[in-house]
Design a protein around this motif. Sequence first.
Motif, PDB file in Angstrom:
ATOM      1  N   VAL A 136       2.920  12.292  65.737  1.00 39.32           N
ATOM      2  CA  VAL A 136       3.885  13.208  66.356  1.00 39.32           C
ATOM      3  C   VAL A 136       4.837  13.823  65.329  1.00 39.32           C
ATOM      4  N   VAL A 137       4.663  13.500  64.038  1.00 41.76           N
ATOM      5  CA  VAL A 137       5.505  14.095  63.003  1.00 41.76           C
ATOM      6  C   VAL A 137       5.145  15.569  62.860  1.00 41.76           C
ATOM      7  N   ALA A 138       6.118  16.416  63.032  1.00 41.17           N
ATOM      8  CA  ALA A 138       5.885  17.865  62.968  1.00 41.17           C
ATOM      9  C   ALA A 138       6.237  18.393  61.580  1.00 41.17           C
ATOM     10  N   PRO A 139       5.594  19.486  61.158  1.00 44.15           N
ATOM     11  CA  PRO A 139       5.946  20.082  59.862  1.00 44.15           C
ATOM     12  C   PRO A 139       7.429  20.442  59.810  1.00 44.15           C
ATOM     13  N   GLY A 140       8.009  20.239  58.649  1.00 44.07           N
ATOM     14  CA  GLY A 140       9.398  20.612  58.453  1.00 44.07           C
ATOM     15  C   GLY A 140      10.416  19.635  58.992  1.00 44.07           C
ATOM     16  N   THR A 141       9.991  18.431  59.375  1.00 44.71           N
ATOM     17  CA  THR A 141      10.932  17.470  59.968  1.00 44.71           C
ATOM     18  C   THR A 141      11.197  16.265  59.071  1.00 44.71           C
ATOM     19  N   LEU A 142      10.732  16.291  57.819  1.00 43.09           N
ATOM     20  CA  LEU A 142      10.854  15.106  56.967  1.00 43.09           C
ATOM     21  C   LEU A 142      12.300  14.788  56.594  1.00 43.09           C
ATOM     22  N   GLY A 143      13.222  15.705  56.825  1.00 38.36           N
ATOM     23  CA  GLY A 143      14.621  15.437  56.544  1.00 38.36           C
ATOM     24  C   GLY A 143      15.367  14.796  57.691  1.00 38.36           C
ATOM     25  N   ARG A 144      14.673  14.530  58.797  1.00 39.66           N
ATOM     26  CA  ARG A 144      15.350  13.935  59.953  1.00 39.66           C
ATOM     27  C   ARG A 144      15.853  12.533  59.661  1.00 39.66           C
ATOM     28  N   ALA A 145      16.935  12.179  60.342  1.00 38.53           N
ATOM     29  CA  ALA A 145      17.465  10.815  60.240  1.00 38.53           C
ATOM     30  C   ALA A 145      16.551   9.846  60.976  1.00 38.53           C
ATOM     31  N   THR A 146      16.647   8.588  60.604  1.00 41.20           N
ATOM     32  CA  THR A 146      15.824   7.538  61.201  1.00 41.20           C
ATOM     33  C   THR A 146      16.712   6.342  61.532  1.00 41.20           C
ATOM     34  N   PRO A 147      16.192   5.368  62.284  1.00 42.96           N
ATOM     35  CA  PRO A 147      16.959   4.130  62.501  1.00 42.96           C
ATOM     36  C   PRO A 147      17.244   3.366  61.212  1.00 42.96           C
TER      37      PRO A 147
END
Length: 231
Positions: A20-31
């Motif tokens: 479900v990882v979408a392109p351009g989302t690698l900078g999102r915060a995580t737990p």
Amino acid sequence: MNSGELLERSLAYALGSVAVVAPGTLGRATPCARWDLGELLRHLDDSVDALYEGVTDGQVGRCPTAGAADPVCAFRERACALLGAWAVAFGDVPHAGRPPGRDGPSAGGAASRGQAFACGLPGTGEPLVGVGDRSLGLGVLAAVGAVEIAVHGWDVAQACGTSRPIPPALAAELLPVARCVVDDADRGVRFAEPVGAPTSWPRPGDRLVAFLGRRPGPPRFLSGRGPVCLP
């Protein structure tokens, strides 16, 4: 406990989350407060690579793998390689045998490079893997790796804004492993403090992630390097 089955089920769950990882989302915060999504995926890939080394070489290497440009693709490829190596070592494959050991263990670990684990999980008579300054049964290493892979799969889904609880049967088998290998010294270093009392969470998957310092529930992360809570 069948460690190979636990590992396979954890990988299947994590692969579903990574899908479900979408392109351009690698900078999102995580737990994982110190890592954005890209860094989390690279850590997950490194953990799987450490397990692959344990299965194929009989030891876990000292240095993490170089970060891949596409961590999603790298994790998928590494997961398939690990499952194939496990099948060769323990499955119905011609010439299958025990993974070869080497003369001396090296530093590192599957759950956290440089961190060695020892616990009373089943593993007598299994091949030994050099991890840090000691040797572990390969089944123990696989069980510990299964915990990390599943929980980080949950982290990935949370970062993507998707609710993907760890399957109850899998979580119920992983929780005793986590309780065996995570102690007070790990808190504040590799894991946060447990969230709530065990009886606070009705589902096994919730109890597992809460024990490892995550707050169960709907995704609360949007973007940026730090945790961003929905109103």
